[in-house]
Scaffold this motif. Structure first.
Motif, PDB file in Angstrom:
ATOM      1  N   THR A   1       0.807  -1.214   0.000  1.00  0.00           N
ATOM      2  CA  THR A   1       0.000   0.000   0.000  1.00  0.00           C
ATOM      3  C   THR A   1       0.842   1.267   0.000  1.00  0.00           C
ATOM      4  OG1 THR A   1      -0.115   0.065   2.413  1.00  0.00           O
ATOM      5  CG2 THR A   1      -1.873  -1.132   1.249  1.00  0.00           C
TER       6      THR A   1
ATOM      7  N   ASP B   1     -12.534  -2.582   0.174  1.00  0.00           N
ATOM      8  CA  ASP B   1     -11.568  -2.258  -0.871  1.00  0.00           C
ATOM      9  C   ASP B   1     -10.628  -3.432  -1.123  1.00  0.00           C
ATOM     10  OD1 ASP B   1     -12.552   0.184  -1.433  1.00  0.00           O
ATOM     11  OD2 ASP B   1     -11.028   1.311  -0.356  1.00  0.00           O
ATOM     12  N   SER B   2     -10.398  -3.671  -2.382  1.00  0.00           N
ATOM     13  CA  SER B   2      -9.475  -4.711  -2.806  1.00  0.00           C
ATOM     14  C   SER B   2      -8.920  -4.270  -4.149  1.00  0.00           C
ATOM     15  CB  SER B   2     -10.195  -6.054  -2.946  1.00  0.00           C
ATOM     16  OG  SER B   2     -11.099  -6.005  -4.038  1.00  0.00           O
TER      17      SER B   2
ATOM     18  N   ARG C   1     -11.754  -4.538  -6.759  1.00  0.00           N
ATOM     19  CA  ARG C   1     -12.771  -3.490  -6.628  1.00  0.00           C
ATOM     20  C   ARG C   1     -12.214  -2.154  -7.130  1.00  0.00           C
ATOM     21  NH1 ARG C   1     -17.762  -2.626  -4.749  1.00  0.00           N
ATOM     22  NH2 ARG C   1     -18.226  -0.625  -3.807  1.00  0.00           N
ATOM     23  N   ASN C   2     -10.980  -1.837  -6.774  1.00  0.00           N
ATOM     24  CA  ASN C   2     -10.355  -0.593  -7.253  1.00  0.00           C
ATOM     25  C   ASN C   2     -10.221  -0.603  -8.771  1.00  0.00           C
ATOM     26  OD1 ASN C   2     -10.198   0.451  -4.685  1.00  0.00           O
ATOM     27  ND2 ASN C   2      -8.116  -0.283  -4.352  1.00  0.00           N
ATOM     28  N   TRP C   3      -9.826  -1.743  -9.345  1.00  0.00           N
ATOM     29  CA  TRP C   3      -9.708  -1.824 -10.790  1.00  0.00           C
ATOM     30  C   TRP C   3     -11.072  -1.666 -11.441  1.00  0.00           C
ATOM     31  CZ3 TRP C   3      -5.842  -6.473 -11.411  1.00  0.00           C
ATOM     32  CH2 TRP C   3      -4.568  -6.031 -11.075  1.00  0.00           C
TER      33      TRP C   3
ATOM     34  N   ARG D   1     -13.637   0.003 -10.259  1.00  0.00           N
ATOM     35  CA  ARG D   1     -13.983   1.435 -10.176  1.00  0.00           C
ATOM     36  C   ARG D   1     -13.301   2.202 -11.301  1.00  0.00           C
ATOM     37  NH1 ARG D   1     -12.776   1.843  -3.996  1.00  0.00           N
ATOM     38  NH2 ARG D   1     -14.704   1.047  -3.133  1.00  0.00           N
ATOM     39  N   ASN D   2     -12.062   1.856 -11.592  1.00  0.00           N
ATOM     40  CA  ASN D   2     -11.329   2.502 -12.677  1.00  0.00           C
ATOM     41  C   ASN D   2     -12.030   2.225 -14.013  1.00  0.00           C
ATOM     42  OD1 ASN D   2      -8.546   3.820 -13.398  1.00  0.00           O
ATOM     43  ND2 ASN D   2      -8.809   2.147 -14.839  1.00  0.00           N
TER      44      ASN D   2
ATOM     45  N   ASN E   1      -2.129   5.139  -9.794  1.00  0.00           N
ATOM     46  CA  ASN E   1      -2.409   4.829  -8.387  1.00  0.00           C
ATOM     47  C   ASN E   1      -3.145   3.499  -8.231  1.00  0.00           C
ATOM     48  OD1 ASN E   1      -4.800   5.802  -9.492  1.00  0.00           O
ATOM     49  ND2 ASN E   1      -5.464   6.770  -7.596  1.00  0.00           N
ATOM     50  N   ASN E   2      -3.559   2.884  -9.331  1.00  0.00           N
ATOM     51  CA  ASN E   2      -4.198   1.570  -9.286  1.00  0.00           C
ATOM     52  C   ASN E   2      -3.257   0.446  -9.714  1.00  0.00           C
ATOM     53  OD1 ASN E   2      -6.790   2.093  -8.273  1.00  0.00           O
ATOM     54  ND2 ASN E   2      -7.449   2.883 -10.248  1.00  0.00           N
TER      55      ASN E   2
END
Length: 176
Positions: free
Chosen positions: A16, A99-100, A103-105, A107-108, A136-137
């Motif tokens: 992180t 968040d994982s 999930r972040n990918w 959202r992108n 940032n991803n």
């Protein structure tokens, strides 16, 4: 106890910690689909950005899963080695999973698409245009190199008669 705390801090820093400015360039994509759920998929990469058009012809209800893998291309070879794999319930992820990476990918991806943000997924034409993964991803543990991202959406249980693939994508990319 101190050793445990120091180790935990190092591990958290690896996964992180602050990221250097990095860039991911997509080089190839292909998709396949089950005509029971979709009428077509068109994929292409233009200027290092991913584009996908897909049309669902049936409501994709709760219970759809995604099997995803990140593979690293071995140096001086055509072979890839799996770094990690996930198998997740898509609706649970969309419905508030903590968040994982996935999930972040996702959202992108939503920023560049008209994909549904919840379940069930209605029959429609969905598009992803000029997708790139923001720096940032890109997890810090993915070092510079060639990678393949494989995602397969399906119903049922893998390696059983209940298995029913919806679609599958292989995406080649380079992190610099």
């Amino acid at each position: 106890m101190e050793y445990f705390v120091v180790t935990l801090i190092i591990i958290l820093g690896i996964f992180t910690g602050p990221l250097e400015a990095r860039y991911m360039n997509f080089s190839a994509i292909n998709g396949t689909f089950n005509s029971k759920y979709m009428s077509g998929i068109r994929t292409w990469v233009e200027n290092g950005l991913v584009n996908i058009e897909m049309t669902t012809i049936k409501t994709l209800n709760y219970g759809m899963r995604a099997s995803t893998s990140i593979l690293l291309k071995l140096e001086n070879s055509r072979k890839y080695q799996t770094l990690f794999s996930y198998d997740i319930d898509i609706c649970k992820m969309l419905g508030g999973m903590s968040d994982s990476i996935l999930r972040n990918w996702f959202r992108n991806v939503l920023k560049y698409s008209n994909l549904m943000e919840n379940c069930p997924v209605a029959p429609a034409k969905y598009v992803i245009r000029n997708l790139h993964l923001e720096s940032n991803n890109i997890p810090p543990f993915l070092r510079a190199g060639d990678y393949r991202f494989v995602v397969m959406n399906y119903f049922g249980k893998k390696k059983t008669k209940s298995f029913d693939m919806v679609c599958r994508f292989n995406v080649d990319m380079k992190i610099v």
